[in-house]
Design an enzyme around this catalytic site. Structure first.
Site, PDB file in Angstrom:
ATOM      1  N   GLU A 199       4.994   2.118   2.249  1.00 57.26           N
ATOM      2  CA  GLU A 199       4.209   1.861   3.434  1.00 57.26           C
ATOM      3  C   GLU A 199       4.090   0.508   4.061  1.00 57.26           C
ATOM      4  O   GLU A 199       3.415   0.462   5.169  1.00 57.26           O
ATOM      5  CB  GLU A 199       2.738   2.394   2.977  1.00 57.26           C
ATOM      6  CG  GLU A 199       2.193   3.700   3.709  1.00 57.26           C
ATOM      7  CD  GLU A 199       0.913   3.940   3.208  1.00 57.26           C
ATOM      8  OE1 GLU A 199      -0.087   3.249   2.708  1.00 57.26           O
ATOM      9  OE2 GLU A 199       0.377   5.201   3.757  1.00 57.26           O
ATOM     10  N   HIS A 240      17.528  12.150 -18.585  1.00 58.42           N
ATOM     11  CA  HIS A 240      18.334  13.595 -18.783  1.00 58.42           C
ATOM     12  C   HIS A 240      18.030  14.297 -17.195  1.00 58.42           C
ATOM     13  O   HIS A 240      18.197  15.430 -17.292  1.00 58.42           O
ATOM     14  CB  HIS A 240      17.483  14.111 -19.613  1.00 58.42           C
ATOM     15  CG  HIS A 240      17.549  13.763 -20.917  1.00 58.42           C
ATOM     16  ND1 HIS A 240      18.620  14.134 -21.834  1.00 58.42           N
ATOM     17  CD2 HIS A 240      17.199  12.295 -21.679  1.00 58.42           C
ATOM     18  CE1 HIS A 240      18.550  13.442 -22.919  1.00 58.42           C
ATOM     19  NE2 HIS A 240      17.783  12.488 -22.726  1.00 58.42           N
ATOM     20  N   LYS A 259      -1.432  12.396  11.360  1.00 55.55           N
ATOM     21  CA  LYS A 259      -2.877  12.269  11.624  1.00 55.55           C
ATOM     22  C   LYS A 259      -3.188  13.133  12.885  1.00 55.55           C
ATOM     23  O   LYS A 259      -4.160  14.011  13.208  1.00 55.55           O
ATOM     24  CB  LYS A 259      -3.626  11.270  11.407  1.00 55.55           C
ATOM     25  CG  LYS A 259      -3.409  10.899   9.867  1.00 55.55           C
ATOM     26  CD  LYS A 259      -4.397   9.660   9.606  1.00 55.55           C
ATOM     27  CE  LYS A 259      -4.104   8.988   8.308  1.00 55.55           C
ATOM     28  NZ  LYS A 259      -4.666   7.926   8.179  1.00 55.55           N
TER      29      LYS A 259
HETATM   30  O1  PA5 Z   1      -2.704   1.920   2.162  1.00 57.38           O
HETATM   31  C1  PA5 Z   1      -3.536   2.443   3.124  1.00 57.38           C
HETATM   32  O2  PA5 Z   1      -4.167   1.881   3.739  1.00 57.38           O
HETATM   33  C2  PA5 Z   1      -3.303   3.914   2.897  1.00 57.38           C
HETATM   34  O3  PA5 Z   1      -2.640   4.560   1.806  1.00 57.38           O
HETATM   35  C3  PA5 Z   1      -4.832   4.296   2.680  1.00 57.38           C
HETATM   36  O4  PA5 Z   1      -5.383   3.813   1.620  1.00 57.38           O
HETATM   37  C4  PA5 Z   1      -4.884   6.007   2.457  1.00 57.38           C
HETATM   38  O5  PA5 Z   1      -4.594   6.488   3.898  1.00 57.38           O
HETATM   39  C5  PA5 Z   1      -6.605   6.393   2.365  1.00 57.38           C
HETATM   40  O6  PA5 Z   1      -7.324   5.896   3.444  1.00 57.38           O
HETATM   41  P1  PA5 Z   1      -9.083   5.776   3.419  1.00 57.38           P
HETATM   42  O7  PA5 Z   1      -9.313   4.921   2.146  1.00 57.38           O
HETATM   43  O8  PA5 Z   1      -9.384   4.974   4.635  1.00 57.38           O
HETATM   44  O9  PA5 Z   1      -9.276   7.128   3.188  1.00 57.38           O
END
Ligand code: PA5
Length: 490
Positions: free
Chosen positions: A342, A363, A480
């Protein structure tokens, strides 16, 4: 924060990260050894030095920029560098937050026997990494007295899987029928920085309804046994206020989701589970200090970045295999998968992370690592000393030695594992395939604090090195939006 020396003269005489340690004096310092990659890297490491140094400077300067509250230039937005000095700030007692978390965690631990944690992504993976690394693998199966009087742990809100959520509701409803009995009491920790993530929000409704039905609609328990952990603003914060939940914990602005394991997101539920959160923070603070001051060659963060970056840049090795040698590290690997993917998977750049657990995955994926494309660098994560007493292979009567294991009877599992590690590394080296070793003396809270903070720092430094903003995840918005259009009708 004191400034970091800028001249190359301050950097190490030897640039090879033979054994960069966090603090040679610390009993449980992690080490990084990339000597088995040197045959491919040669003197490229020296040429990278200046840029690596600049990336560290920028990473640290970003902490100052964030703390100053000044304008953040457009090309730096979003800027989520707050995680870097947070461990030390919490240890220093900032806002009394650490103590408040510990007090509340103790109270929750004494009030329930099952903790349902709702969250996804950065609001889920970090806690899971801590739990699997630091708690008994059979934690939930143990009687309460054998799990340090801590509640069992369940996760939800990390998917839209009907059967998974239904099964947990069913488990709670069938096993919890007497709210007056501690063994049958349960509570919710709901974690969402934005407060609007659909997976977590819909699960929260479902479990909240079950909880209110269990303890009574307007009962004190239905308010006290829900602990929201959320950002300074948002739907979850608004809801918590209107509901009158007594205890909430913040996820500070300036700390991104996948960088939030050492905020209440990871720390609070970890404390409920009896994990030593001060040791976690100390490990994280110590490696941050090492990152800030140590020269290349003695700096696990910079050495790891340099090795991975050069192998990718010069040899096209853009697959990062985190090869964990122990089941307790699998979730830490999955957490790292998210962190790297990410953070750097942007603008058609960024290495692809892949976690394996050995010897299990020798394995399954081992064949490809040994003879497949030369597109990967393997970083072993090795724990030197097991947490539990060693299990020895028993000898049997010769007449029963059909499996011919009496030859190694008396050897303990750590010896068997070491043979597997050494044998695997040698097999890769013999074929010119690079590996590096990240070694933790033990799998304890201090070591895990170092490990996770090291990876977070390394990810940011690498982003700065390749010109990618490691913070934010704009690419996640597309799905989203589409999902919202479908569900809410545009
Ligand atoms: O790294 C990030 O920001 C994302 O992976 C969030 O943690 C994830 O989308 C969850 O978001 P939130 O904590 O706002 O529900």
């Amino acid at each position: 924060m004191t400034s970091v020396p800028t001249g190359l003269a301050h950097l190490s005489k030897s640039l090879k990260p033979k054994h960069s340690k966090v603090d040679p004096m610390a009993a449980n310092a992690l080490t990084y050894d990339a000597s088995a990659c040197e045959f491919l890297i040669g003197n490229q490491r020296g040429e990278l030095l200046e840029r690596l140094h600049q990336a560290r400077q920028e990473t640290l300067a970003d902490v100052e920029l964030l703390r100053s509250g000044g304008d953040v230039p457009a090309d730096k937005q979003p800027l989520d560098s707050g995680f870097i000095d947070l461990p030390q700030r919490l240890l220093n007692g900032e806002d009394g937050l650490l103590q408040r978390m510990e007090t509340s965690a103790r109270h929750l631990r004494e009030s329930i026997d099952r903790m349902v944690v709702l969250g996804i992504g950065g609001s889920y993976m970090g806690l899971r990494a801590l739990f699997e690394a630091l708690c008994d693998p059979y934690h939930n199966e143990r009687p309460r007295s054998k799990r340090n009087d801590c509640p069992r742990l369940y996760y939800e809100g990390n998917n839209l899987d009907n059967d998974s959520i239904s099964a947990l509701v069913d488990l709670l409803q069938t096993q919890c029928t007497d709210p007056a009995d501690l063994a049958q009491r349960w509570g919710i920790v709901v974690i969402s920085k934005s407060g609007g993530t659909l997976e977590t929000a819909v699960a929260f409704r479902v479990f909240r309804e079950a909880l209110e039905n269990y303890y009574g609609q307007n009962s004190a328990a239905s308010r006290e046994l829900v602990i929201p952990i959320t950002g300074e603003q948002g739907k979850l914060r608004d809801f918590s206020q209107s509901k009158g939940y007594g205890t909430t914990f913040p996820i500070p602005d300036g700390v991104g989701g996948r960088f939030s394991v050492f905020t209440a997101v990871g720390l609070y539920p970890a404390a409920v589970l009896g994990i030593d959160i001060r040791a976690l923070l100390q490990g994280a603070a110590d490696i941050t200090e090492q990152f800030r001051t140590a020269p290349v060659g003695e700096n696990p963060v910079l050495d790891y970045v340099a090795t991975c970056h050069l192998l990718e840049r010069d040899h096209g090795m853009d697959l990062r295999v985190l090869s964990t040698w122990g089941k307790g590290l699998e979730a830490a690997g999955l957490w790292y998968d998210q962190l790297l993917a990410e953070s750097l998977g942007k603008q058609e750049q960024g290495a692809t992370p892949l976690t394996v657990v050995n010897t299990r995955d020798l394995h399954s994926r081992g064949q490809q690592h040994q003879e497949g494309k030369r597109d990967r660098v393997i970083t072993n994560v090795i724990v030197e000393t097991p947490s539990r007493e060693s299990v020895e292979l028993p000898a049997v009567d010769d007449s029963l030695d059909k499996d011919q294991l009496n030859r190694i009877a008396g050897k303990a599992f750590p010896e068997l594992l070491q043979a597997a590690i050494d044998g695997t590394n040698k097999a890769y080296a013999d074929d010119g395939r690079p590996t590096a070793d990240l070694t933790l003396p033990r799998l304890d809270a201090y070591a895990v604090g170092q490990l996770l903070q090291m990876f977070m720092l390394a990810t940011v430094v690498e982003g700065r090195l390749i010109g990618i903003n490691p913070y934010g995840q704009p690419g996640v918005e597309a799905y989203k939006k589409n999902m919202g259009d479908i569900l809410y009708g545009g």
